[in-house]
Design an enzyme around this catalytic site. Structure first.
Site, short mmCIF file in Angstrom:
data_model
loop_
_atom_site.label_atom_id
_atom_site.label_comp_id
_atom_site.label_asym_id
_atom_site.label_seq_id
_atom_site.Cartn_x
_atom_site.Cartn_y
_atom_site.Cartn_z
N CYS A 175 2.99 -4.79 6.79
CA CYS A 175 2.74 -4.76 5.35
C CYS A 175 3.93 -4.17 4.60
CB CYS A 175 1.48 -3.96 5.05
SG CYS A 175 -0.05 -4.80 5.55
N HIS A 206 0.82 -1.21 0.00
CA HIS A 206 0.00 0.00 0.00
C HIS A 206 0.85 1.26 0.00
CE1 HIS A 206 0.79 0.79 4.29
NE2 HIS A 206 0.66 -0.52 4.48
#
Length: 509
Positions: free
Chosen positions: A466, A450
């Protein structure tokens, strides 16, 4: 009687002597005249030596006889022009007069007399001007009042057309469309780096900071054009630049070095021209939408309409892949809020367009590598991949879905707990959201690739498990991948070593 005879004889002798001195000489020499009181004594043949004594007096000495002619105190010292003029007048046997018809071009007083005389002959009289003008308030007449017929009211300023605020695709890094501002290439050497407008805050000038260099920024632009992202373009060397340079050489089959200035300039010329370009700010750029600030508390974030940019400079910095502070530093004194203003921006060129079939997330190098179907490296991005407390996954996973401009779901039962927030919250979408403007979900729940609200920290901080990229890099990668593309995590610690889940949970809007 003898005394009277002696006196008369002496008187007669004096008269005879005086007459003899008054008669012209045989060789035609001019008779000497006694110096008047206060007049300048002329040296023989005009030869004068000038000395200055310990008190600053100017001493004029006859160069032939060595006798002192005059001593001039500092306050009454004559300049060379005045001395030359006075000597000339003494030789002519007269003093300068106001109505003298002789003028010397190198004498300001003579030229002033000449101009006055010309004006008087034409019937004009110039009054004398006081050397010291009266600049006091009393020297000027009072301002006229309303009784004298002067207007005291002024017409209202014309009303300009109100700019209608239209939402922008904040993270869009597509090539500029017609009407979105004119981009002209400029020579980066013609515009020196300038400090940012700090708004009165005591901050260090980034353009003067150690390591900020225009040639480094040009190298970063070249790497970005070649598919090897350096992260933010900020004119600084660092690990992100080193990794991008290595990836650039692998992608393009070159052996470019950061010290090869000639090679860098040649590569820039071949890949799109100058490293910097001029961009004209549009009304849409100035209109926003923008928010005053982004709160830290998630409950306050959830109350906002969007996680929008906070300023025009933040939006433009992301659009042109630049650090916001660096953008300000090379556009000193520019009003970014005014449409029509031309600014200097990075000319990063075209985006990578080759489809990606495999991704490697190197946790040790903090870099994401994207490969095409033939196994060739086509893009590389600096990344923040997990942390010691919340490491990223291990092994091979796959892309499950892609969301642009997603919202963010805060769930304290699954993720971390922030402050006193013990309820599930939904943070609206926007580039300043917790996952930025892109979410590439993996088949492992709560994990994905992301964007970020802090592009300058990519590769230098930690994430909640992440893979975090800059918004523009994440958006470019999102256009290259599709569901099913494999993502392999290599190096570093893994989530299996400590147990747990990612805290970057998301829900698509």
């Amino acid at each position: 009687m003898l005394r009277l005879i002696f006196s008369l004889s002496a008187l007669a002798a004096g008269l005879v002597s005086s007459s003899a001195f008054a008669m012209p000489s045989a060789d035609g020499a001019r008779p000497a005249r006694p110096a008047e009181r206060g007049a300048l004594m002329l040296a023989q043949d005009g030869n004068i030596d000038i000395y200055y004594d310990a008190r600053g007096n100017r001493v004029l000495v006859d160069a032939d006889t060595g006798k002192v002619i005059a001593i001039q105190p500092p306050g009454s010292r004559l300049d060379r022009r005045a001395l030359r003029r006075q000597m000339r007048m003494q030789e002519l046997g007269r003093a300068p007069a106001e109505d003298d018809d002789r003028y010397y071009l190198d004498n300001p007083d003579d030229m002033a007399r000449f101009r006055r005389r010309q004006l008087e002959e034409n019937g004009r009289v110039i009054p004398p001007v006081d050397e010291y003008d009266d600049n006091s308030v009393d020297a000027y007449p009072p301002a006229p009042n309303n009784d004298e017929g002067y207007a005291t009211t002024y017409p209202e300023a014309p009303k300009s057309d109100t700019i209608k605020r239209q939402p922008l695709n904040e993270a869009s890094i597509d090539p500029e469309q017609p009407g979105q501002g004119e981009v002209l290439q400029v020579n980066p050497e013609a515009q020196a780096a300038q400090p940012p407008n700090t708004g009165g805050k005591a901050t260090v000038d980034p353009s003067l900071s150690l390591g900020v260099r225009q040639d480094v920024a040009a190298l970063q632009v070249l790497l970005d054009r070649g598919g090897a992202s350096p992260g933010v373009i900020d004119g600084r060397f660092g690990s992100n630049v080193d990794k991008a340079l290595a990836a650039y050489n692998e992608i393009n089959g070159t052996n470019l070095k950061s010290t090869d200035a000639v090679g860098i300039q040649a590569a820039l010329a071949q890949s799109g021209g100058d490293a910097f370009a001029s961009y004209t700010i549009t009304p849409e750029d100035a209109a926003g939408p923008y928010v005053a600030s982004i709160p830290e508390d998630y409950s306050q974030k959830a109350k906002l309409d969007c996680m929008c940019y906070t300023s025009v400079t933040e939006a433009l910095a992301e659009r042109f892949h630049m650090d916001e502070t660096y953008l300000k530093s090379i556009n000193k004194g520019v009003d970014f809020n005014r449409p029509g203003t031309m600014i200097k921006v990075a000319n990063f060129g075209k985006l990578v367009s080759t489809p990606v079939t495999r991704i490697i997330a190197d946790k040790t190098k903090k870099e994401v590598y994207a490969y095409d179907g033939s196994g060739k490296l086509v893009a590389a991005y600096p990344a923040t991949i997990g942390s010691a407390d919340t490491p990223s996954p291990t092994g091979i996973h796959a892309v499950s879905r892609i969301a642009l401009d997603p919202n963010y779901t805060y769930n304290p039962n699954i993720n971390f707990k922030q402050g006193q927030n013990d309820k599930i919250l939904t943070v609206p979408p926007g580039p300043n959201g917790p996952v930025g403007s892109v979410w590439i979900a993996l088949d492992k729940p709560t994990y994905g690739i992301h964007g970020t609200p802090d592009p300058s920290k990519i590769g230098k901080t930690e994430s909640h498990g992440c893979v975090r990229l800059t918004n523009w890099d994440a958006r470019e990668l999102a256009k290259l991948v599709s569901p099913g593309v494999t993502v392999e995590f290599v190096g570093g610690s893994t989530i299996a070593d400590v147990g747990g889940t990612s805290t970057d949970e998301f829900t698509q809007q």
